[in-house]
Write a protein that holds these residues in place. Sequence first.
Motif, PDB file in Angstrom:
ATOM      1  N   ARG A 113      11.277  -5.976  -5.797  1.00 39.92           N
ATOM      2  CA  ARG A 113      11.898  -5.523  -4.429  1.00 39.92           C
ATOM      3  C   ARG A 113      13.424  -6.264  -4.153  1.00 39.92           C
ATOM      4  O   ARG A 113      14.097  -5.422  -3.615  1.00 39.92           O
ATOM      5  CB  ARG A 113      11.206  -6.065  -3.335  1.00 39.92           C
ATOM      6  N   ARG A 114      13.406  -7.355  -4.511  1.00 39.48           N
ATOM      7  CA  ARG A 114      14.666  -8.043  -4.144  1.00 39.48           C
ATOM      8  C   ARG A 114      15.961  -7.685  -4.908  1.00 39.48           C
ATOM      9  O   ARG A 114      17.023  -8.034  -4.506  1.00 39.48           O
ATOM     10  CB  ARG A 114      14.719  -9.566  -4.158  1.00 39.48           C
ATOM     11  N   ALA A 187      -1.107  -3.612  -2.386  1.00 40.38           N
ATOM     12  CA  ALA A 187       0.063  -4.413  -3.380  1.00 40.38           C
ATOM     13  C   ALA A 187       1.392  -4.012  -3.033  1.00 40.38           C
ATOM     14  O   ALA A 187       2.215  -5.059  -2.776  1.00 40.38           O
ATOM     15  CB  ALA A 187      -0.566  -4.002  -4.811  1.00 40.38           C
ATOM     16  N   LEU A 188       1.567  -2.624  -2.820  1.00 41.07           N
ATOM     17  CA  LEU A 188       2.741  -2.454  -2.378  1.00 41.07           C
ATOM     18  C   LEU A 188       3.472  -3.060  -0.984  1.00 41.07           C
ATOM     19  O   LEU A 188       4.613  -3.400  -0.808  1.00 41.07           O
ATOM     20  CB  LEU A 188       3.137  -0.668  -2.394  1.00 41.07           C
ATOM     21  N   THR A 189       2.570  -2.810  -0.031  1.00 47.11           N
ATOM     22  CA  THR A 189       2.876  -3.070   1.224  1.00 47.11           C
ATOM     23  C   THR A 189       3.154  -4.804   1.228  1.00 47.11           C
ATOM     24  O   THR A 189       3.927  -5.134   2.076  1.00 47.11           O
ATOM     25  CB  THR A 189       1.725  -2.723   2.225  1.00 47.11           C
ATOM     26  N   SER A 190       2.369  -5.385   0.532  1.00 48.22           N
ATOM     27  CA  SER A 190       2.588  -6.960   0.745  1.00 48.22           C
ATOM     28  C   SER A 190       4.125  -7.278   0.127  1.00 48.22           C
ATOM     29  O   SER A 190       4.444  -8.464   0.232  1.00 48.22           O
ATOM     30  CB  SER A 190       1.582  -7.593  -0.302  1.00 48.22           C
ATOM     31  N   ALA A 191       4.656  -6.392  -0.805  1.00 52.66           N
ATOM     32  CA  ALA A 191       6.079  -6.557  -1.173  1.00 52.66           C
ATOM     33  C   ALA A 191       7.097  -5.742  -0.497  1.00 52.66           C
ATOM     34  O   ALA A 191       8.088  -5.581  -0.911  1.00 52.66           O
ATOM     35  CB  ALA A 191       5.890  -6.481  -2.452  1.00 52.66           C
ATOM     36  N   ASP A 192       6.807  -5.192   0.796  1.00 54.93           N
ATOM     37  CA  ASP A 192       7.727  -4.365   1.392  1.00 54.93           C
ATOM     38  C   ASP A 192       8.239  -3.213   0.507  1.00 54.93           C
ATOM     39  O   ASP A 192       9.447  -2.819   0.455  1.00 54.93           O
ATOM     40  CB  ASP A 192       8.920  -5.102   2.034  1.00 54.93           C
ATOM     41  N   LEU A 193       7.071  -2.539  -0.091  1.00 59.11           N
ATOM     42  CA  LEU A 193       7.438  -1.565  -0.823  1.00 59.11           C
ATOM     43  C   LEU A 193       6.632  -0.268  -0.138  1.00 59.11           C
ATOM     44  O   LEU A 193       5.419  -0.369   0.345  1.00 59.11           O
ATOM     45  CB  LEU A 193       7.065  -1.748  -2.423  1.00 59.11           C
ATOM     46  N   ILE A 194       7.014   0.967  -0.329  1.00 62.56           N
ATOM     47  CA  ILE A 194       6.339   1.986   0.101  1.00 62.56           C
ATOM     48  C   ILE A 194       6.012   3.170  -1.198  1.00 62.56           C
ATOM     49  O   ILE A 194       6.963   3.467  -1.972  1.00 62.56           O
ATOM     50  CB  ILE A 194       6.961   2.983   1.334  1.00 62.56           C
ATOM     51  N   PHE A 195       4.890   3.602  -1.318  1.00 61.88           N
ATOM     52  CA  PHE A 195       4.588   4.422  -2.537  1.00 61.88           C
ATOM     53  C   PHE A 195       5.332   5.936  -2.379  1.00 61.88           C
ATOM     54  O   PHE A 195       5.660   6.238  -1.057  1.00 61.88           O
ATOM     55  CB  PHE A 195       2.924   4.823  -2.366  1.00 61.88           C
ATOM     56  N   ASP A 196       5.928   6.266  -3.433  1.00 57.95           N
ATOM     57  CA  ASP A 196       7.093   7.519  -3.341  1.00 57.95           C
ATOM     58  C   ASP A 196       6.570   8.506  -4.393  1.00 57.95           C
ATOM     59  O   ASP A 196       7.625   9.251  -4.696  1.00 57.95           O
ATOM     60  CB  ASP A 196       8.314   6.732  -3.590  1.00 57.95           C
ATOM     61  N   GLY A 197       5.272   8.710  -4.575  1.00 57.90           N
ATOM     62  CA  GLY A 197       4.755   9.900  -5.786  1.00 57.90           C
ATOM     63  C   GLY A 197       4.466   9.515  -7.086  1.00 57.90           C
ATOM     64  O   GLY A 197       4.971   8.536  -7.550  1.00 57.90           O
ATOM     65  N   TRP A 198       3.499  10.234  -7.351  1.00 60.63           N
ATOM     66  CA  TRP A 198       3.060  10.195  -8.776  1.00 60.63           C
ATOM     67  C   TRP A 198       4.211  10.981  -9.577  1.00 60.63           C
ATOM     68  O   TRP A 198       4.866  11.756  -9.320  1.00 60.63           O
ATOM     69  CB  TRP A 198       1.872  10.920  -9.095  1.00 60.63           C
ATOM     70  N   ALA A 207       6.309   6.023  -8.629  1.00 66.65           N
ATOM     71  CA  ALA A 207       7.498   5.582  -7.947  1.00 66.65           C
ATOM     72  C   ALA A 207       7.214   4.792  -6.497  1.00 66.65           C
ATOM     73  O   ALA A 207       6.281   5.218  -5.651  1.00 66.65           O
ATOM     74  CB  ALA A 207       8.564   6.583  -7.783  1.00 66.65           C
ATOM     75  N   ALA A 208       8.156   3.902  -6.229  1.00 65.36           N
ATOM     76  CA  ALA A 208       7.975   3.310  -4.855  1.00 65.36           C
ATOM     77  C   ALA A 208       9.319   3.097  -4.384  1.00 65.36           C
ATOM     78  O   ALA A 208      10.304   3.097  -5.214  1.00 65.36           O
ATOM     79  CB  ALA A 208       7.221   1.828  -4.921  1.00 65.36           C
ATOM     80  N   ARG A 209       9.608   2.749  -3.139  1.00 66.34           N
ATOM     81  CA  ARG A 209      10.870   2.580  -2.649  1.00 66.34           C
ATOM     82  C   ARG A 209      10.671   1.673  -1.511  1.00 66.34           C
ATOM     83  O   ARG A 209       9.508   1.180  -1.200  1.00 66.34           O
ATOM     84  CB  ARG A 209      11.255   3.873  -1.768  1.00 66.34           C
ATOM     85  N   PRO A 210      12.005   1.025  -1.158  1.00 71.34           N
ATOM     86  CA  PRO A 210      12.162  -0.263  -0.187  1.00 71.34           C
ATOM     87  C   PRO A 210      11.387   0.184   1.133  1.00 71.34           C
ATOM     88  O   PRO A 210      11.485   1.302   1.422  1.00 71.34           O
ATOM     89  CB  PRO A 210      13.550  -0.456  -0.173  1.00 71.34           C
ATOM     90  N   GLY A 211      10.654  -0.827   1.699  1.00 70.72           N
ATOM     91  CA  GLY A 211      10.246  -0.449   2.956  1.00 70.72           C
ATOM     92  C   GLY A 211      11.143  -0.706   4.167  1.00 70.72           C
ATOM     93  O   GLY A 211      12.251  -0.819   4.060  1.00 70.72           O
ATOM     94  N   ARG A 212      10.462  -0.992   5.156  1.00 74.36           N
ATOM     95  CA  ARG A 212      11.203  -1.099   6.601  1.00 74.36           C
ATOM     96  C   ARG A 212      12.351  -2.306   6.397  1.00 74.36           C
ATOM     97  O   ARG A 212      13.054  -2.179   7.059  1.00 74.36           O
ATOM     98  CB  ARG A 212      10.043  -1.484   7.777  1.00 74.36           C
ATOM     99  N   GLU A 213      12.124  -3.360   5.746  1.00 72.26           N
ATOM    100  CA  GLU A 213      12.955  -4.565   5.899  1.00 72.26           C
ATOM    101  C   GLU A 213      14.170  -4.002   4.844  1.00 72.26           C
ATOM    102  O   GLU A 213      15.157  -4.701   4.881  1.00 72.26           O
ATOM    103  CB  GLU A 213      12.530  -5.703   5.032  1.00 72.26           C
ATOM    104  N   GLY A 214      13.954  -2.801   4.298  1.00 68.39           N
ATOM    105  CA  GLY A 214      15.390  -2.671   3.383  1.00 68.39           C
ATOM    106  C   GLY A 214      16.538  -2.079   3.783  1.00 68.39           C
ATOM    107  O   GLY A 214      16.502  -1.756   5.211  1.00 68.39           O
TER     108      GLY A 214
END
Length: 214
Positions: A113-114, A187-198, A207-214
């Motif tokens: 994430r970082r 697990a993704l939420t705990s790292a500020d990540l959002i699921f972005d599809g199979w 895939a995942a993308r940055p969450g609200r803090e991004g």
Amino acid sequence: MDVTADGCSVEVYLLLSPRGEPEIVHAAIRPSASILELGSGPGRVTHPLLELGHEVVAVDDSPAMLEHVRAETVCSRIADLDLGRTFDAVLLASHLINTARDQDRQAMLLAARRHLAPDGRLIVEWHPPEWFDTAASGQGGPIGEVAVELADVVRDGDLLSATVRYSARGRRWRQEFTCRRFALEEALTSADLIFDGWLTADRTWFAARPGREG
């Protein structure tokens, strides 16, 4: 030949060929995207991604693995990595995310994430929950010239332990591992990540993308 801290033989990993991973990653990101590859090994996926036009920084905690990588390399544990820059994509392949310890998984995801750009994409290969119900001794097949077989499968709740047997060129290797079934969204939420599809029909890549803090 060198063996890494988690029991990987550098020799056998040099013989393993890509099996579609570079194409999956390439299709999931924009052309020429910069990639941070976490757990690169000796470059089995790194080198095809370079050939596909991507700039890749390869990270591994094994100097013996990184000696074979023809790209910028960083020798570090994934959890400790902090390069002070971001990338268009971060790659976590080889089912690393199924680590047995939840704390290790979160540390990997936080490291990913970082290093993600605000519009970046995390690309992950994992063992989906259904794999834990179907994995069995004797399963496997060739990866290039290397014959691979799963053996000694043991289940303990959400944990699965097994041995991978490799053989090629008259040589044999084995690697023991333990992995965990886990709740992906949590697990993704705990790292500020959002699921972005199979990314594949069998749900082994997502895939995942940055969450609200991004």
